[in-house]
Design a protein around this motif. Structure first.
Motif, PDB file in Angstrom:
ATOM      1  N   SER A 527      20.960 -20.756 -38.968  1.00  0.00           N
ATOM      2  CA  SER A 527      22.122 -20.762 -39.887  1.00  0.00           C
ATOM      3  C   SER A 527      22.037 -19.177 -40.404  1.00  0.00           C
ATOM      4  O   SER A 527      23.249 -18.828 -41.154  1.00  0.00           O
ATOM      5  CB  SER A 527      22.309 -21.750 -40.807  1.00  0.00           C
ATOM      6  N   HIS A 541      29.557 -29.232 -36.830  1.00  0.00           N
ATOM      7  CA  HIS A 541      28.572 -29.682 -37.808  1.00  0.00           C
ATOM      8  C   HIS A 541      28.242 -31.136 -37.536  1.00  0.00           C
ATOM      9  O   HIS A 541      28.854 -32.162 -37.877  1.00  0.00           O
ATOM     10  CB  HIS A 541      29.326 -29.603 -39.310  1.00  0.00           C
ATOM     11  N   SER A 545      26.045 -30.724 -43.864  1.00  0.00           N
ATOM     12  CA  SER A 545      25.143 -29.903 -44.549  1.00  0.00           C
ATOM     13  C   SER A 545      25.332 -30.250 -46.226  1.00  0.00           C
ATOM     14  O   SER A 545      26.608 -30.614 -46.583  1.00  0.00           O
ATOM     15  CB  SER A 545      25.522 -28.304 -44.597  1.00  0.00           C
ATOM     16  N   HIS A 551      26.769 -24.518 -45.402  1.00  0.00           N
ATOM     17  CA  HIS A 551      27.800 -25.046 -44.470  1.00  0.00           C
ATOM     18  C   HIS A 551      28.430 -23.562 -44.076  1.00  0.00           C
ATOM     19  O   HIS A 551      28.821 -23.591 -43.125  1.00  0.00           O
ATOM     20  CB  HIS A 551      28.776 -25.804 -45.284  1.00  0.00           C
ATOM     21  N   ARG A 554      26.536 -21.333 -41.928  1.00  0.00           N
ATOM     22  CA  ARG A 554      26.636 -21.736 -40.069  1.00  0.00           C
ATOM     23  C   ARG A 554      27.771 -21.217 -39.690  1.00  0.00           C
ATOM     24  O   ARG A 554      27.769 -20.723 -38.607  1.00  0.00           O
ATOM     25  CB  ARG A 554      26.479 -23.369 -40.241  1.00  0.00           C
ATOM     26  N   MET A 572      34.205 -30.656 -38.265  1.00  0.00           N
ATOM     27  CA  MET A 572      33.003 -31.285 -39.140  1.00  0.00           C
ATOM     28  C   MET A 572      32.896 -32.890 -38.658  1.00  0.00           C
ATOM     29  O   MET A 572      33.992 -33.429 -38.768  1.00  0.00           O
ATOM     30  CB  MET A 572      33.566 -31.157 -40.823  1.00  0.00           C
TER      31      MET A 572
END
Length: 921
Positions: A527, A541, A545, A551, A554, A572
């Motif tokens: 990341s 994702h 996270s 987050h 990433r 996500m």
């Protein structure tokens, strides 16, 4: 007889001509070959030379070889592209292997406005803080103000910095980490440190922060320092305290120039922000930010731009970044997986309810619950690993793992935590259930395949981020079965940093013409530290996270400056069936997203994690149907209220920070003109492309155009050129990009690209040395008719040297060079620069008979001495005055107390002389 040579003088020594450079002491000469680079310089004592060192002149030989119009134009372009020491106020422009965006020049101008540059650059993730800091460093190096530097950064960023400095700025730096330091020290004398021996270093903060090393580094530290991820040096954590002590010690030297980089400077924590600002200027710690005078002072040292600031308004840098499309992908858990999660949560809550003997025991039970439930929600494989592992005695390390924070010296950030719970029948039953689920279809993995299928059909290349190593391996195996025609690899913390880079690089296809799709499964070891934008354009994702900053990091691996795709997607995944997913969304991610939408930035979690833990526990309990009275008894409701207040404060403080510190004072029109002037003199990427195209054709190997790329088949070049290029790792077919961002496997064709530089140097050498590449016919004189002139016009190609004297506290002498074209009619210069270049580039309308050509050439050479002391002398002196005005204008705008005087070294070198006559002649 002893001859004293001044910098800029031409001398003859060891059978060749040199340019004298500034010398460190009397009686010693520092010489650079007339047609060579800085790396070819020598230091000699004239008294020890076999043959005397004598003054030299660079005259146009009477028997100089003739050439035709196309080759004369090519020589002029080559001459411009070989020079690396520009005389303009931006001296670094000749050294860059990329084209900086206009907004990236703002921190450079801010640094030049300060007597001792100290900046906090707080631009958003992906805008290019590394580039902005590198521009400042390269400029100060080329001005002679910096001869040593250190970049201090977290260990996972060391190799990235070393690579960026070399690839973009032509600076060879040495990595100093726990793994390299002892090897470097073994070769040194006892009294010498690594920093004495290696002036350019990139240093791991975690290696150098230890007390013993910190003291040694403080004594040997260079006077220019870049600190990356500076926000990680000002917290209350022990490791951060050590970093802060290191940096505050360095900052106490008022002459040390420091550039601090962070994407999260404020984050609602006034105390941490004040500590960060104290590294820039000690008085900033007690500033009243409501006072406009203080804000004005700070604005000279602080630049903070969001991406939205740059893609709208004055800057209009829309194509500098891709469009970003974010989506959510909810999925349902299978009955078996849902039952397992609920059973695990019930087991944990039972332990929490019994942990009433003390605050520490209760907190450990909370951490153990959250850690285990993260693993359970990630995958059965991660749950099995966590349930079977016993937690080490270092239970305090559990909290940073829960909230996705790297501990100071831990490299593997993706290992499943152990559990502190006592072994009992319930725990053994959970382990057995996890083992059973590992071999069964995984509803979460099936959902991932469903999410990826339409993206793969659209040609996407995704990165799937998982929290744990076991999950990543499980997902990799599943995706290989689901997408057999796609390259699927995993990068986790079990690989060394070098192995991670190699595995990512190996995913690029060997045949770039072949369309190959790829999926990278990665844990958060990727990341930060490795930019992925060249090979990937989508982030999934898979595991949420628990830290908004992580987050964002990433997504920042692919959604950043230099991403060739016009659209970047983020997906996500979460399950509405999962109490843990719901709690994280409610307590952390949704709140952070609200702040991001309101302020344009991502705010990290508060440093104090207790309220976060309490709020997560309360949310999970309520979602599991635990009576509210239990959350009240455990005082978890207090944590929820505190978290609500913290998020409100963070949003308000961020809003105030943006209003206070937005860098709106500097406009594009203040930045761009001077840089454009330098680029015109030195040659833009478009100029480099035209030159390489012409040079390769002249060598009999024309460039091949493929869509937006150029292919240079260097293996078909002359053997001497092939050997030179092989020294730069250019072999076979070289793929070149003509616009940014350059696709994977290509490099932007600029003036500093090894192919450009090698071809340009070869052509200049071929013109100066008849024995070098004699078959090219690159001569220094010529004559031809052209429709571009109405009377006989002589175009002189000049190499002009200047002495730049910087008048400051410490006076410095710099040498600079420019390639100049001047067109002369009679004794009057009628065109210079681009106007003269247009005359030289105008095609010849016919071939002159050799006798006529030689007559015109001889006439031009006969008149050259008079031109050198007449119009050319006047031109060179005028150019020196123009340069002095350019430097003065920039330094006046900068508020700099120093000034620059420019002195021309006369006469200039006449590289070529060409007679142009009206077409009818």
């Amino acid at each position: 007889m002893t001859v004293n040579f001044a910098p800029g003088d031409l001398v003859r020594a060891r059978g060749r001509e040199w340019v004298a450079q500034p010398s460190p002491q009397d009686g010693i000469l520092v010489l650079r070959p007339l047609s060579g680079g800085e790396n070819d310089a020598v230091i000699l004592d004239p008294a020890l030379e076999i043959l005397p060192v004598e003054p030299a002149r660079f005259d146009l030989p009477a028997d100089a070889a003739t050439t035709v119009q196309a080759k004369a134009a090519l020589l002029a372009d080559a001459m411009r592209l070989t020079l690396r020491r520009g005389a303009g106020p931006f001296r670094s422009a000749a050294q860059l292997a990329f084209e900086p965006r206009t907004y990236q020049l703002v921190p450079l101008l801010m640094a030049l406005r300060l007597p001792v540059p100290r900046l906090l650059i707080a631009d958003d993730v992906g805008i290019g803080k590394t580039i902005e800091a590198g521009l400042i460093l390269r400029e100060l190096m080329d001005r002679g103000e910096v001869d040593a530097f250190s970049v201090l950064c977290p260990p996972h960023l060391v190799e990235q910095w070393v690579g960026e400095l070399k690839a973009r700025f032509g600076i060879e730096a040495v990595a100093v980490t726990s793994g390299t330091a002892s090897r470097l020290e073994r070769t040194l004398p006892l009294a010498q440190t690594v920093f004495d021996a290696y002036p350019f270093t990139v240093v791991s903060l975690d290696y150098i922060k230890a007390e013993k090393r910190r003291e040694n580094f403080a004594r040997a530290c260079p006077d220019f320092v870049i600190v990356d991820e500076a926000h990680a040096c000002v917290g209350t954590h022990k490791g951060r305290q050590q970093r802060f002590e290191l940096l505050s010690g360095l900052a106490r030297n008022p002459d040390r120039r420091m550039i601090l980089l962070t994407a999260t400077p404020h984050s609602g924590d006034e105390e941490a922000f004040a500590r960060l600002l104290s590294l820039v200027e000690p008085s900033f710690t007690s500033m009243n930010f409501e006072d406009a005078r203080y804000r004005e002072r700070l604005a000279r040292h602080f630049v903070q731009r969001r991406r939205i600031d740059l893609v709208s308004g004055d800057w209009d840098e829309e194509r500098a970044f891709p469009k970003h499309e974010t989506t959510e992908f909810p999925y349902r858990l299978s009955p078996a997986h849902l039952e397992f999660q609920e059973t695990a949560l019930d087991y944990c809550l039972g332990i929490v309810s019994r942990a009433v003997s003390g605050q520490r025991e209760r907190r450990l039970a909370f951490w153990g619950t959250l850690a285990l439930m993260r693993c359970v929600g990630s995958s059965p494989a991660a749950a099995k690993s966590a349930l079977r592992n016993r937690m080490s005695s270092e239970s305090d390390r559990l909290e940073p793992q829960i909230y996705d924070e790297d501990s100071d010296d831990e490299d593997a950030v993706d290992v499943e935590p152990g559990t502190a719970f006592d072994v009992d029948p319930e725990l053994l039953a959970l382990i057995k259930r996890a083992e059973e689920l590992v071999g069964k279809p995984d509803s979460k993995l099936i959902a991932l395949v469903d999410a990826l299928t339409p993206l793969i059909k659209k040609g996407a290349n995704p990165v799937v981020f998982c929290r744990y190593l076991a999950t990543a391996e499980h997902v990799r195996d599943g995706l290989r079965k689901a997408f057999p025609k796609v390259i699927v690899e995993a990068v986790t913390g079990v690989l060394t940093p070098d192995e991670r880079r190699d595995r990512v690089a190996d995913m690029a296809p060997a045949d770039e013409e072949k369309q190959v799709q790829r999926i990278l499964v990665a844990t958060d070891c990727l990341s930060e530290g490795i930019n992925l934008q060249q090979l990937f354009d989508t982030v999934v994702h898979y595991d949420l996270s628990w830290n908004p900053t992580r987050h964002q990091q990433r997504e920042g691996r692919v959604n950043r400056f230099g991403q060739p795709a016009e659209l970047v997607r983020s997906v996500m995944m979460f399950s509405p069936d999962s109490a843990i997913d719901g709690a994280v969304l409610e307590v952390i991610l949704r709140k952070a997203e609200e702040i991001r939408e309101a302020t344009g930035v991502t705010v990290p979690l508060p440093d104090e994690r207790g309220p976060v833990t309490d709020a997560l526990m309360a949310s999970m309990m309520l979602r599991r149907g635990v009576p509210r009275q239990m959350t009240l008894d455990l005082r978890l409701d207090d944590g929820s209220k505190v978290m609500e207040a913290r998020w409100r404060d963070a949003a308000e403080n961020e809003r105030k920070s943006r209003a206070r510190f937005a860098q709106n004072a500097m406009k594009p029109q203040e930045v761009a003109p001077e840089w454009e002037r330098a680029r015109t003199l030195l040659g833009s990427p478009a100029d480099a492309r035209l030159f390489v195209d012409g040079a390769m054709a002249r060598f009999g190997v024309p460039l091949e155009t493929r869509k937006t790329l150029l292919l240079a088949h260097v293996d078909a070049l002359d053997v001497g050129l092939r050997e030179r290029l092989a020294g730069h790792n250019l072999v076979g077919t070289v793929r070149l990009a003509t616009t940014e961002p350059a696709p994977s496997g290509t490099a932007l064709l600029t003036r500093t690209h090894p192919l450009t530089a090698t071809l340009a140097e070869a052509l200049v050498e071929a013109s100066l040395d008849p024995e070098s590449l004699s078959g090219l016919g690159i001569g220094r004189v010529g004559a031809w008719p052209t429709a571009a002139v109405q009377q006989i016009t002589r175009v002189a190609l000049l190499r002009v040297r200047f002495k730049l004297i910087v008048h400051a506290r410490k006076e410095r002498l710099l040498l600079a060079e420019e390639a100049a074209l001047v067109a002369i009619q009679g004794d009057r210069i009628v065109a210079a620069g681009e106007a003269a270049r247009e005359l030289l580039n105008a095609p010849a309308t016919a071939d002159l008979a050799a006798v006529a050509r030689d007559r015109f050439v001889a006439k031009a050479q006969e008149e050259l001495p008079g031109l050198l002391v007449g119009p050319i002398d006047h031109f060179v002196r005028s150019r020196a005055q123009e340069l002095m005005a350019d430097h003065a204008r920039l330094r006046t705008a900068s508020g700099s107390a120093s000034r620059v005087s420019v002195e021309a070294v006369l006469p200039p070198d006449v590289i070529g002389l060409f007679a142009l006559m009206p077409a009818e002649v």
